[in-house]
Design a protein around this motif. Structure first.
Motif, PDB file in Angstrom:
ATOM      1  N   ALA A  25       0.836  -1.101  -0.181  1.00 41.23           N
ATOM      2  CA  ALA A  25      -0.077   0.147  -0.033  1.00 41.23           C
ATOM      3  C   ALA A  25       0.828   0.982   0.327  1.00 41.23           C
ATOM      4  O   ALA A  25       1.780   1.152   0.654  1.00 41.23           O
ATOM      5  CB  ALA A  25      -0.833   0.159   1.328  1.00 41.23           C
ATOM      6  N   ARG A  26       0.375   2.187  -0.734  1.00 33.71           N
ATOM      7  CA  ARG A  26       1.073   3.539  -0.932  1.00 33.71           C
ATOM      8  C   ARG A  26       0.835   4.334   0.619  1.00 33.71           C
ATOM      9  O   ARG A  26      -0.099   4.430   1.075  1.00 33.71           O
ATOM     10  CB  ARG A  26       0.440   4.429  -1.785  1.00 33.71           C
ATOM     11  CG  ARG A  26       0.869   3.871  -3.238  1.00 33.71           C
ATOM     12  CD  ARG A  26       0.696   4.884  -4.354  1.00 33.71           C
ATOM     13  NE  ARG A  26       1.104   6.045  -4.163  1.00 33.71           N
ATOM     14  CZ  ARG A  26       2.184   6.430  -4.717  1.00 33.71           C
ATOM     15  NH1 ARG A  26       2.994   5.548  -5.241  1.00 33.71           N
ATOM     16  NH2 ARG A  26       2.746   7.872  -4.603  1.00 33.71           N
ATOM     17  N   VAL A  27       2.210   4.943   1.003  1.00 35.17           N
ATOM     18  CA  VAL A  27       2.135   5.551   2.402  1.00 35.17           C
ATOM     19  C   VAL A  27       1.088   6.845   2.454  1.00 35.17           C
ATOM     20  O   VAL A  27       0.301   7.060   3.118  1.00 35.17           O
ATOM     21  CB  VAL A  27       3.448   6.347   2.587  1.00 35.17           C
ATOM     22  CG1 VAL A  27       3.467   7.144   3.958  1.00 35.17           C
ATOM     23  CG2 VAL A  27       4.350   5.239   2.877  1.00 35.17           C
ATOM     24  N   ASP A  28       0.993   7.610   1.152  1.00 34.64           N
ATOM     25  CA  ASP A  28      -0.014   8.693   1.069  1.00 34.64           C
ATOM     26  C   ASP A  28      -1.559   8.182   1.003  1.00 34.64           C
ATOM     27  O   ASP A  28      -2.162   8.873   1.909  1.00 34.64           O
ATOM     28  CB  ASP A  28       0.327   9.720   0.013  1.00 34.64           C
ATOM     29  CG  ASP A  28       0.358   8.893  -1.438  1.00 34.64           C
ATOM     30  OD1 ASP A  28       0.361   7.724  -1.568  1.00 34.64           O
ATOM     31  OD2 ASP A  28       0.314   9.489  -2.525  1.00 34.64           O
ATOM     32  N   GLU A  29      -1.661   7.280   0.515  1.00 35.59           N
ATOM     33  CA  GLU A  29      -3.062   6.698   0.434  1.00 35.59           C
ATOM     34  C   GLU A  29      -3.615   6.183   1.865  1.00 35.59           C
ATOM     35  O   GLU A  29      -4.777   6.178   2.383  1.00 35.59           O
ATOM     36  CB  GLU A  29      -3.092   5.500  -0.412  1.00 35.59           C
ATOM     37  CG  GLU A  29      -2.853   6.097  -2.142  1.00 35.59           C
ATOM     38  CD  GLU A  29      -3.134   4.955  -3.394  1.00 35.59           C
ATOM     39  OE1 GLU A  29      -3.176   3.827  -2.827  1.00 35.59           O
ATOM     40  OE2 GLU A  29      -3.019   5.300  -4.246  1.00 35.59           O
ATOM     41  N   VAL A  30      -2.674   5.441   2.478  1.00 32.62           N
ATOM     42  CA  VAL A  30      -3.067   4.705   3.812  1.00 32.62           C
ATOM     43  C   VAL A  30      -3.070   5.898   4.674  1.00 32.62           C
ATOM     44  O   VAL A  30      -4.246   6.215   5.638  1.00 32.62           O
ATOM     45  CB  VAL A  30      -1.962   4.156   4.405  1.00 32.62           C
ATOM     46  CG1 VAL A  30      -2.163   3.535   5.809  1.00 32.62           C
ATOM     47  CG2 VAL A  30      -1.814   2.830   3.561  1.00 32.62           C
ATOM     48  N   THR A  37      -1.306  12.370   9.277  1.00 29.56           N
ATOM     49  CA  THR A  37      -0.285  12.878   8.290  1.00 29.56           C
ATOM     50  C   THR A  37       0.492  11.459   8.149  1.00 29.56           C
ATOM     51  O   THR A  37       0.774  10.635   8.592  1.00 29.56           O
ATOM     52  CB  THR A  37       0.539  13.930   8.893  1.00 29.56           C
ATOM     53  OG1 THR A  37       1.189  13.354  10.031  1.00 29.56           O
ATOM     54  CG2 THR A  37      -0.266  15.013   9.494  1.00 29.56           C
ATOM     55  N   GLU A  38       1.344  11.831   6.949  1.00 29.14           N
ATOM     56  CA  GLU A  38       2.208  10.714   6.662  1.00 29.14           C
ATOM     57  C   GLU A  38       3.402  10.512   7.675  1.00 29.14           C
ATOM     58  O   GLU A  38       3.748   9.446   8.222  1.00 29.14           O
ATOM     59  CB  GLU A  38       3.136  11.061   5.435  1.00 29.14           C
ATOM     60  CG  GLU A  38       2.183  10.985   4.217  1.00 29.14           C
ATOM     61  CD  GLU A  38       2.915  11.220   2.930  1.00 29.14           C
ATOM     62  OE1 GLU A  38       4.112  10.995   2.797  1.00 29.14           O
ATOM     63  OE2 GLU A  38       2.247  11.688   1.937  1.00 29.14           O
ATOM     64  N   ASP A  39       3.852  11.720   8.472  1.00 25.58           N
ATOM     65  CA  ASP A  39       4.896  11.490   9.605  1.00 25.58           C
ATOM     66  C   ASP A  39       4.003  10.668  10.694  1.00 25.58           C
ATOM     67  O   ASP A  39       4.556   9.884  11.461  1.00 25.58           O
ATOM     68  CB  ASP A  39       5.077  12.731  10.121  1.00 25.58           C
ATOM     69  CG  ASP A  39       6.096  13.449   9.209  1.00 25.58           C
ATOM     70  OD1 ASP A  39       6.743  12.965   8.289  1.00 25.58           O
ATOM     71  OD2 ASP A  39       6.196  14.769   9.270  1.00 25.58           O
ATOM     72  N   GLU A  40       2.757  10.755  10.930  1.00 24.84           N
ATOM     73  CA  GLU A  40       2.192  10.166  12.007  1.00 24.84           C
ATOM     74  C   GLU A  40       2.130   8.586  11.738  1.00 24.84           C
ATOM     75  O   GLU A  40       2.123   7.837  12.463  1.00 24.84           O
ATOM     76  CB  GLU A  40       0.778  10.516  12.337  1.00 24.84           C
ATOM     77  CG  GLU A  40       0.766  11.960  12.803  1.00 24.84           C
ATOM     78  CD  GLU A  40      -0.586  12.593  13.071  1.00 24.84           C
ATOM     79  OE1 GLU A  40      -1.013  13.069  14.261  1.00 24.84           O
ATOM     80  OE2 GLU A  40      -1.417  12.617  11.988  1.00 24.84           O
ATOM     81  N   LEU A  41       1.889   8.442  10.221  1.00 24.17           N
ATOM     82  CA  LEU A  41       1.589   7.081   9.833  1.00 24.17           C
ATOM     83  C   LEU A  41       3.140   6.292  10.214  1.00 24.17           C
ATOM     84  O   LEU A  41       3.046   5.257  10.398  1.00 24.17           O
ATOM     85  CB  LEU A  41       1.244   7.050   8.371  1.00 24.17           C
ATOM     86  CG  LEU A  41       1.416   5.484   7.844  1.00 24.17           C
ATOM     87  CD1 LEU A  41       0.387   4.326   8.594  1.00 24.17           C
ATOM     88  CD2 LEU A  41       0.785   5.737   6.369  1.00 24.17           C
ATOM     89  N   ILE A  42       3.968   7.054   9.544  1.00 26.75           N
ATOM     90  CA  ILE A  42       5.294   6.279   9.641  1.00 26.75           C
ATOM     91  C   ILE A  42       5.850   6.123  11.468  1.00 26.75           C
ATOM     92  O   ILE A  42       6.539   5.146  11.816  1.00 26.75           O
ATOM     93  CB  ILE A  42       6.504   7.312   9.187  1.00 26.75           C
ATOM     94  CG1 ILE A  42       6.299   7.601   7.455  1.00 26.75           C
ATOM     95  CG2 ILE A  42       7.927   6.987   9.442  1.00 26.75           C
ATOM     96  CD1 ILE A  42       6.384   6.241   6.948  1.00 26.75           C
ATOM     97  N   GLY A  67       9.420   4.552   2.446  1.00 21.32           N
ATOM     98  CA  GLY A  67       8.922   5.909   2.170  1.00 21.32           C
ATOM     99  C   GLY A  67       7.796   6.294   1.286  1.00 21.32           C
ATOM    100  O   GLY A  67       7.065   7.289   1.514  1.00 21.32           O
ATOM    101  N   GLU A  68       7.508   5.281   0.350  1.00 16.17           N
ATOM    102  CA  GLU A  68       6.480   5.424  -0.521  1.00 16.17           C
ATOM    103  C   GLU A  68       5.628   4.264  -0.560  1.00 16.17           C
ATOM    104  O   GLU A  68       4.339   4.459  -0.656  1.00 16.17           O
ATOM    105  CB  GLU A  68       7.238   5.485  -2.022  1.00 16.17           C
ATOM    106  CG  GLU A  68       6.135   5.628  -3.038  1.00 16.17           C
ATOM    107  CD  GLU A  68       6.903   5.719  -4.426  1.00 16.17           C
ATOM    108  OE1 GLU A  68       5.950   5.826  -5.424  1.00 16.17           O
ATOM    109  OE2 GLU A  68       7.946   5.895  -4.601  1.00 16.17           O
ATOM    110  N   HIS A  69       6.066   3.212  -0.071  1.00 19.35           N
ATOM    111  CA  HIS A  69       5.092   1.987   0.043  1.00 19.35           C
ATOM    112  C   HIS A  69       5.503   1.280   1.258  1.00 19.35           C
ATOM    113  O   HIS A  69       6.381   1.404   1.877  1.00 19.35           O
ATOM    114  CB  HIS A  69       5.469   0.917  -1.299  1.00 19.35           C
ATOM    115  CG  HIS A  69       4.959   1.413  -2.480  1.00 19.35           C
ATOM    116  ND1 HIS A  69       5.692   2.078  -3.326  1.00 19.35           N
ATOM    117  CD2 HIS A  69       3.809   1.492  -3.189  1.00 19.35           C
ATOM    118  CE1 HIS A  69       5.171   2.447  -4.722  1.00 19.35           C
ATOM    119  NE2 HIS A  69       3.881   1.840  -4.620  1.00 19.35           N
TER     120      HIS A  69
END
Length: 342
Positions: A25-30, A37-42, A67-69
């Motif tokens: 799955a793509r980071v931005d889509e998740v 935010t993407e930082d929170e997801l990471i 970083g992308e997937h």
């Protein structure tokens, strides 16, 4: 709205299911799907590899990202129905057997459900071997909530109305109501969602606050209502609800963990200034009394004054009564609340 540790735990549990069904799955889509935010997801992804079915090799979640997937390398190893068979420790088997036998004695349990539970209990006893012996020496009996649950469950199954006497802690009163039950659910405690004919609206009732219950012959006919999404908890303040500001000391920081809030600002003394919304601000008077010297309501002013009056009234009751040793030690917290609630 600020995210609590409980909110984050719920999100990460959902994230595991989401990622399992979407390899690569793509980071931005998740991040977009979970409203973070993407930082929170990471940050969440950095915690997940420390979780798993045990701490043995291969049982922890092997999840990483470029970083992308997002890639989950051992999803099958820790999934249900695959990997190593589930093994129960002796204390876990004992707890399950005791709980199963207790539930099987609940009044009103449907015969089919009771039979299925007893069959499962027999299989568990056989699998537990010697560990099952300890469970036979333990027993659990349910208090009144068990009978209430059975009556509500029967009313839902048979589509019948209930008459209840219900305690409302916010108003400190008992009320008689007729309700058409819609569903049972558990969020910390067990609740019934129902159409209340007294309020002419959908209401939620906690089973351990039902003082009396009667199953009526009147058919239940609640108006069609969309079931509430409880994934974010039972209390979900609306943006239009009144705003309340509470300042807590270090001993009251738990408020930010258990109450959904808009913000929690750090204070110089190690405490927090918590801003939250609630449809019924008056219910927070009890929170102010519970906090005592560890917190005070700052706004709105009328609520702060109300909390101070409640604390003073409690102190007056202590002063009017004789002072046994236990009572002489108790007023300290109330005095703090009376002095600091406003």
């Amino acid at each position: 709205m600020a995210t609590t540790a409980i909110d984050r735990t719920r999100r990460m549990l959902s994230l595991v299911t989401y990622l399992r069904e979407r390899p690569g799955a793509r980071v931005d889509e998740v991040a977009r799907a979970f409203g973070i935010t993407e930082d929170e997801l990471i940050s969440d992804l950095n915690v997940l590899p420390m979780c798993g079915t045990s701490f043995r090799g291969g049982d922890l979640l092997d999840i990483d990202t470029d970083g992308e997937h997002i890639w989950w390398h051992n999803a099958e190893a820790v999934g249900s129905g695959t990997g190593q068979p589930l093994r129960l420790a002796a204390d876990e088997a004992t707890a399950l057997l005791v709980a199963a036998r207790a539930v099987a004695t609940l009044p009103g349990l449907r015969d089919g459900d009771r039979d299925a539970l007893l069959r499962a209990t027999s299989k568990l006893e056989a699998a537990a071997g010697e560990a099952a012996g300890a469970s036979s020496r333990l027993s659990v009996t349910f208090e009144s909530e068990g009978g209430v649950f059975a009556d509500v469950d029967r009313a839902i199954t048979e589509r019948r109305r209930l008459r209840i006497r219900y305690y409302s802690p916010g108003r400190d009163e008992l009320t008689d109501r007729e309700i058409d039950p819609i569903r049972l659910f558990a969020v910390g405690h067990t609740y019934v969602e129902a159409w209340c004919h007294r309020s002419e609206a959908r209401r939620t009732f906690r089973l351990d606050r039902v003082a009396r219950i009667e199953l009526l012959d009147t058919p239940a006919d609640p108006p069609p209502v969309e079931p509430r999404d409880l994934s974010e908890g039972l209390v979900q303040p609306a943006p239009t609800d009144p705003e309340v500001v509470i300042e807590v000391g270090p001993g009251g920081r738990w408020v930010a963990e258990y109450y959904p809030h808009d913000s929690a600002e750090e204070l110089p003394d190690g405490g927090l200034r918590v801003t939250l919304r609630t449809p019924d601000p008056a219910t927070l008077r009890r929170l102010a009394l519970r906090l005592g010297g560890d917190g005070r309501i700052v706004a709105p002013a009328a609520l702060a004054e109300s909390a101070r009056d409640a604390a003073r009234a409690a102190l007056d009751l202590y002063g009017a009564a004789e002072e046994p040793a236990a009572a002489r030690e108790s007023p300290g917290v109330l005095q703090a609340a009376a002095g600091e609630a406003g």
